[in-house]
Scaffold this motif. Sequence first.
Motif, short mmCIF file in Angstrom:
data_model
loop_
_atom_site.label_atom_id
_atom_site.label_comp_id
_atom_site.label_asym_id
_atom_site.label_seq_id
_atom_site.Cartn_x
_atom_site.Cartn_y
_atom_site.Cartn_z
N MET A 1 27.09 -17.63 -11.47
CA MET A 1 27.96 -18.68 -11.00
C MET A 1 29.19 -18.15 -10.28
SD MET A 1 28.21 -21.90 -13.52
CE MET A 1 27.32 -21.50 -15.00
N ASP A 3 29.37 -16.06 -8.04
CA ASP A 3 29.11 -15.78 -6.63
C ASP A 3 29.59 -16.94 -5.76
OD1 ASP A 3 28.00 -13.34 -7.21
OD2 ASP A 3 25.94 -14.08 -7.20
N ALA A 4 29.87 -18.07 -6.40
CA ALA A 4 30.34 -19.24 -5.67
C ALA A 4 31.73 -18.97 -5.10
CB ALA A 4 30.38 -20.45 -6.59
N ASP A 19 27.97 -33.00 -0.54
CA ASP A 19 26.76 -32.50 -1.18
C ASP A 19 27.10 -32.26 -2.65
OD1 ASP A 19 24.58 -31.12 -2.17
OD2 ASP A 19 24.59 -29.57 -0.62
N GLN A 21 25.43 -31.19 -4.93
CA GLN A 21 24.77 -29.99 -5.46
C GLN A 21 25.15 -28.76 -4.64
OE1 GLN A 21 23.22 -30.39 -8.35
NE2 GLN A 21 23.57 -32.58 -8.17
N ASP A 22 26.26 -28.81 -3.94
CA ASP A 22 26.67 -27.73 -3.04
C ASP A 22 26.65 -26.39 -3.77
OD1 ASP A 22 28.18 -25.97 -1.30
OD2 ASP A 22 28.96 -27.77 -0.32
N GLU A 23 25.83 -25.48 -3.28
CA GLU A 23 25.65 -24.18 -3.94
C GLU A 23 26.85 -23.25 -3.78
OE1 GLU A 23 21.92 -22.53 -2.73
OE2 GLU A 23 20.79 -24.19 -3.61
N ARG A 24 27.79 -23.61 -2.93
CA ARG A 24 29.00 -22.79 -2.78
C ARG A 24 29.99 -23.02 -3.90
NH1 ARG A 24 30.26 -24.93 3.13
NH2 ARG A 24 29.63 -26.81 2.01
N VAL A 26 31.13 -24.00 -8.05
CA VAL A 26 30.90 -24.09 -9.49
C VAL A 26 31.57 -25.39 -9.92
CG1 VAL A 26 31.37 -23.14 -11.77
CG2 VAL A 26 30.91 -21.60 -9.87
N ASP A 48 28.16 -27.90 -13.99
CA ASP A 48 27.42 -26.65 -14.16
C ASP A 48 27.90 -25.93 -15.41
OD1 ASP A 48 26.21 -27.04 -11.64
OD2 ASP A 48 27.85 -26.00 -10.62
#
Length: 157
Positions: A1, A3-4, A19, A21-24, A26, A48
Amino acid sequence: MTDATILDMCCGSRMFWFDKQDERAVFSDIRAEQHELCDGRQLVISPDLIADFRALPFADNTFPVAVFDPPHLERVGDNAWMGKKYGKLNKETWREDLSAGFAEAFRVLRPHGVLIFKWNETQIPVSQILALTDVKPIIGQRTGKSDKTHWIIFIKE
């Protein structure tokens, strides 16, 4: 996590995210719960990471960007949809709680990191909130039906 690049410190239902669920990012919150609102819509708070914004489980200087949209209601009923949607401040400790939240935001931000802060002053004026941190904001914008929602940007020195 970690890495965000963005930490959302109290994400709630991620209302303002394009978004969700934006993966950038946490997405962190002190609660995980689901409610049916009066109009039948579902309110889902599913972070998360379960964490308290007053004591974040991240190392110093971790994120280039943090988002801090804490609860802003001091007076709201236990079963009121506004309280479920936005959370509720502790009447006795909200000043200390928000001050600790600001301190944690700046602790986990990298040098020159950006804090995006959102506050609605329906019950507590934004001037009282800004007094809880020594860091001076650089940009602010009022929005909403009555211009009571403030979006404020800070930069960590």
